[in-house]
Design an enzyme around this catalytic site. Structure first.
Site, PDB file in Angstrom:
ATOM      1  N   GLU A   1       2.742 -16.359 -21.246  1.00 13.05           N
ATOM      2  CA  GLU A   1       3.570 -16.338 -20.041  1.00 13.05           C
ATOM      3  C   GLU A   1       4.080 -17.722 -19.667  1.00 13.05           C
ATOM      4  O   GLU A   1       4.816 -17.874 -18.695  1.00 13.05           O
ATOM      5  CB  GLU A   1       2.790 -15.718 -18.870  1.00 13.05           C
ATOM      6  CG  GLU A   1       1.410 -16.298 -18.663  1.00 13.05           C
ATOM      7  CD  GLU A   1       0.554 -15.465 -17.719  1.00 13.05           C
ATOM      8  OE1 GLU A   1       1.099 -14.607 -17.008  1.00 13.05           O
ATOM      9  OE2 GLU A   1      -0.674 -15.680 -17.698  1.00 13.05           O
TER      10      GLU A   1
ATOM     11  N   ARG B   1      10.681 -15.550  -8.538  1.00 13.49           N
ATOM     12  CA  ARG B   1      11.083 -14.149  -8.403  1.00 13.49           C
ATOM     13  C   ARG B   1      10.834 -13.596  -7.011  1.00 13.49           C
ATOM     14  O   ARG B   1      11.291 -12.508  -6.669  1.00 13.49           O
ATOM     15  CB  ARG B   1      10.370 -13.281  -9.451  1.00 13.49           C
ATOM     16  CG  ARG B   1       8.865 -13.378  -9.469  1.00 13.49           C
ATOM     17  CD  ARG B   1       8.320 -12.819 -10.783  1.00 13.49           C
ATOM     18  NE  ARG B   1       6.913 -13.098 -10.979  1.00 13.49           N
ATOM     19  CZ  ARG B   1       5.938 -12.207 -10.865  1.00 13.49           C
ATOM     20  NH1 ARG B   1       6.243 -10.978 -10.539  1.00 13.49           N
ATOM     21  NH2 ARG B   1       4.690 -12.536 -11.075  1.00 13.49           N
TER      22      ARG B   1
ATOM     23  N   CYS C   1       3.155  -6.609 -21.497  1.00 15.07           N
ATOM     24  CA  CYS C   1       2.528  -5.932 -20.355  1.00 15.07           C
ATOM     25  C   CYS C   1       3.260  -6.226 -19.047  1.00 15.07           C
ATOM     26  O   CYS C   1       2.792  -5.831 -17.978  1.00 15.07           O
ATOM     27  CB  CYS C   1       1.059  -6.315 -20.231  1.00 15.07           C
ATOM     28  SG  CYS C   1       0.791  -8.070 -19.923  1.00 15.07           S
TER      29      CYS C   1
ATOM     30  N   ARG D   1      -6.083  -5.769 -14.259  1.00 12.41           N
ATOM     31  CA  ARG D   1      -5.986  -6.999 -13.462  1.00 12.41           C
ATOM     32  C   ARG D   1      -7.256  -7.149 -12.623  1.00 12.41           C
ATOM     33  O   ARG D   1      -7.344  -6.648 -11.508  1.00 12.41           O
ATOM     34  CB  ARG D   1      -4.753  -6.948 -12.569  1.00 12.41           C
ATOM     35  CG  ARG D   1      -3.434  -6.851 -13.340  1.00 12.41           C
ATOM     36  CD  ARG D   1      -2.255  -6.802 -12.377  1.00 12.41           C
ATOM     37  NE  ARG D   1      -0.971  -6.870 -13.050  1.00 12.41           N
ATOM     38  CZ  ARG D   1      -0.184  -5.835 -13.295  1.00 12.41           C
ATOM     39  NH1 ARG D   1      -0.573  -4.615 -12.929  1.00 12.41           N
ATOM     40  NH2 ARG D   1       0.962  -5.986 -13.900  1.00 12.41           N
TER      41      ARG D   1
ATOM     42  N   ASP E   1       5.983 -13.659 -15.468  1.00 12.99           N
ATOM     43  CA  ASP E   1       5.889 -15.112 -15.332  1.00 12.99           C
ATOM     44  C   ASP E   1       6.682 -15.844 -16.408  1.00 12.99           C
ATOM     45  O   ASP E   1       7.216 -16.929 -16.160  1.00 12.99           O
ATOM     46  CB  ASP E   1       4.421 -15.569 -15.370  1.00 12.99           C
ATOM     47  CG  ASP E   1       3.772 -15.525 -14.002  1.00 12.99           C
ATOM     48  OD1 ASP E   1       4.504 -15.648 -13.002  1.00 12.99           O
ATOM     49  OD2 ASP E   1       2.541 -15.376 -13.921  1.00 12.99           O
TER      50      ASP E   1
ATOM     51  N   HIS F   1       0.825  -1.212   0.000  1.00 12.53           N
ATOM     52  CA  HIS F   1       0.000   0.000   0.000  1.00 12.53           C
ATOM     53  C   HIS F   1       0.860   1.263   0.000  1.00 12.53           C
ATOM     54  O   HIS F   1       0.500   2.266  -0.617  1.00 12.53           O
ATOM     55  CB  HIS F   1      -0.936   0.014   1.215  1.00 12.53           C
ATOM     56  CG  HIS F   1      -2.026  -0.993   1.126  1.00 12.53           C
ATOM     57  ND1 HIS F   1      -2.632  -1.314  -0.064  1.00 12.53           N
ATOM     58  CD2 HIS F   1      -2.616  -1.759   2.075  1.00 12.53           C
ATOM     59  CE1 HIS F   1      -3.564  -2.221   0.161  1.00 12.53           C
ATOM     60  NE2 HIS F   1      -3.570  -2.503   1.441  1.00 12.53           N
TER      61      HIS F   1
END
Length: 568
Positions: free
Chosen positions: A433, A467, A504, A299, A457, A192
């Site tokens: 991906e 990762r 992306c 998303r 990915d 956040h």
């Protein structure tokens, strides 16, 4: 100290340490006859904290970051969850812990459950648990001060907030003060602190480990949002150098702002499409302000997070249609739910042998047809307001594409039966991906309407690197020749099939690799809105066809591409 820079820029100022109630909580046992009274004290504190958050969410000023409202709602819902009270009260009843001790113990258990999740976003949601616990602890202690110096406004020097972590509600309280940046022990790119700091365009460095314990109020700090470096009490010479860098960067940003309405065209006349990635509907405004050509990745799973129930079809329709309307005819690519494997929608952890390779994304949706059908109907309904494209994540087999088309056809029949309008020729694309899809891309390119390469990915699966694992993070390499060959192979197949293809993943917004991607033949980029102008500047200074020759030559020799040579 070294952390992770999540918002670019240079912050120079004095330390203002944010209180962390959880770190100073008292631990003691209470008498058996007082346990019910202690549970009641806990219940009242939870209720008070929830009411405070609801009041904040309902009274947000017009210029507040748009992300804050949804984030405050998430925290309010966590506080209202009966399980939080019941399980914490159980510790009071059985172990005779005081309320503060019981609450921190239960909070730690919940945070640890989130911390072991495979998905990076959900893993960092353990921070939500810590933040709501700290809010309740402040209520229990009667202390509300965060940064007395800031709240009193008794200094004209820029202030850098140093904290263990910063909750959305605390960010709201701080936003009216004079601060130069945020530094936190915890957090990552999707925390956040990072999300809200980006929206406020304030430099931020997270994941510093123990900086809160190593600095004092009033210390002078320099925070480098580019490299993640933090300098404590630097020399006058170092301060002078960073003030110079700060001025240069401010001048560069002012110059970049002039490119907002300029076309993204290379020196040899190739038109490049620059789109935005968003997680929340409100972020579409920032995409428009940055001059995005559309939304390259919405998303949608973020609509499902932080709640005990599933969003209804109408709720999803409102969210999708608000983005479509904001984009005013520009394309909006909405990725279907990318969820599953190591977590369920209510946040409970599911044990999986290897979560990264499990029931997630399109596999999850096809295994839960009612959830999928609800989302598809909402997407189709939103398509009447503009240009909507449906993007399927984690495709590895052609039968998943066929099954998705059948699900879309069924959703169309449902809407036809209800007399609800929708766009009948909606475009369907897939995320590239998984290496298997990238290697055998031709039939997918011939069947689908567009492709979008999810490099995050794709790199992870190609190199067998988690990762999120710090022990092998140095092996996560976007410039590995194998990765670049898969990207090039996908772009070439899309060109032959006559369909658009975008990148992306994170590298799309990294202006250092823009020329390399142009050299691979890429003509569509999708990134965080704040990265768009940096990439546009590189595009307008590049010669696409010359770059294609250089990059193809390096790939044929299986060499690492010299990014500096491409900018020459």
């Amino acid at each position: 100290m070294q952390g992770q820079g999540v918002v670019k820029g240079y912050a120079i100022g004095r330390v203002a340490i944010m209180s962390a109630a959880a770190l100073e909580v008292a631990h003691y046992r209470i008498a058996p006859e007082d346990v019910q009274t202690e549970c009641e004290r806990l219940k009242n504190a939870l209720s008070t904290a929830s009411v405070e958050l609801q009041a904040m969410a309902g009274a947000l000023p017009d210029d507040a970051p748009r992300e804050l409202g949804p984030l405050l709602t998430v925290h309010s819902l966590l506080l209202e969850d009966p399980m939080l009270f019941q399980q914490t009260c159980e510790l009071i009843l059985t172990r005779h812990y005081n309320a503060e001790w019981a609450l921190t113990t239960q909070g730690q258990l919940l945070a640890e459950q989130f911390a072991i999740m495979e998905d990076e976003y959900l893993r960092e949601r353990s921070a939500d648990i810590r933040q709501v616990i700290e809010r309740v602890l402040r209520v229990l202690s009667g202390s509300t001060a965060l940064l007395p110096e800031i709240e009193a406004g008794d200094s004209s020097d820029p202030l850098i907030v140093v904290a263990r972590d910063i909750s959305p509600a605390d960010m709201l309280r701080l936003r009216g003060a004079r601060f130069a940046g945020f530094l936190t022990d915890l957090g990552g790119p999707t925390s956040h602190t990072a999300i809200v700091a980006r929206s406020m365009n304030v430099p931020a460095v997270v994941g510093l480990g123990h900086i809160r314990m190593l600095v004092r109020d009033g210390d002078t700090l320099i925070a480098d949002g580019f490299t993640g470096a933090v300098l404590i009490n630097p020399s006058p010479l170092v301060l002078q150098e960073y003030r110079r860098r700060q001025a240069v960067y401010a001048s560069e940003r002012a110059e970049l702002a002039l490119l907002r309405d300029a076309p993204a065209i290379t020196l040899d006349g190739i038109q490049i499409k620059l789109e935005a990635n968003i997680e929340l509907p409100e972020e579409a405004v920032a995409a428009m302000q940055a001059g995005a050509d559309g939304i390259g990745l919405f998303r949608s799973e973020f609509l499902f997070m932080g709640r005990r129930d599933l969003p209804t079809e109408d709720e999803q329709y409102e969210a999708y249609s608000s983005v479509v309307k904001t984009m005013a005819g520009r394309p909006v690519t909405i990725r279907t739910l990318d969820l599953g494997a190591d977590k369920t929608l209510d946040g409970d952890v599911t044990v999986a042998t290897n979560p990264a390779l499990g029931l997630r994304a399109i596999r999850y949706c096809l295994a839960n047809p009612e959830i999928f059908a609800t989302q598809l109907r909402a997407l189709l309904r939103a398509s009447v307001h503009g240009h909507v494209r449906i993007l399927i994540p984690m495709i590895s087999h052609m039968h998943e594409v066929h099954a998705t088309r059948l699900a879309i056809d069924a959703a169309c029949r449902d809407l036809d039966a209800s007399g609800v309008p929708y766009e009948r020729n909606i475009s369907l694309g897939a995320m590239v991906e998984i290496p298997a899809m990238a290697i055998a891309i031709e039939p997918f390119a011939e069947t689908l309407d567009f492709l979008s390469i999810g490099t995050n990915d794709l790199i992870q699966y190609t190199l067998a690197i988690d990762r999120g694992d710090s022990e092998v993070a140095d092996l996560y390499d976007p410039m590995h020749p194998a990765v670049l060959r898969l990207i090039a192979h996908t772009i070439n197949a899309a060109e032959r099939a006559g369909i658009p293809v975008a990148v992306c993943g994170e590298i799309a917004g990294d202006s250092r690799v823009t020329r390399m991607l142009l050299g691979l033949g890429l003509k569509e980029f999708s990134m965080h809105p704040q990265q768009l102008l940096d990439v546009k500047k590189e595009v307008r200074q590049a010669h696409s066809n010359a770059l294609r020759v250089k990059v193809a030559s390096a790939l044929n020799r299986a060499e690492r591409i010299d990014l500096e040579a491409l900018s020459g």
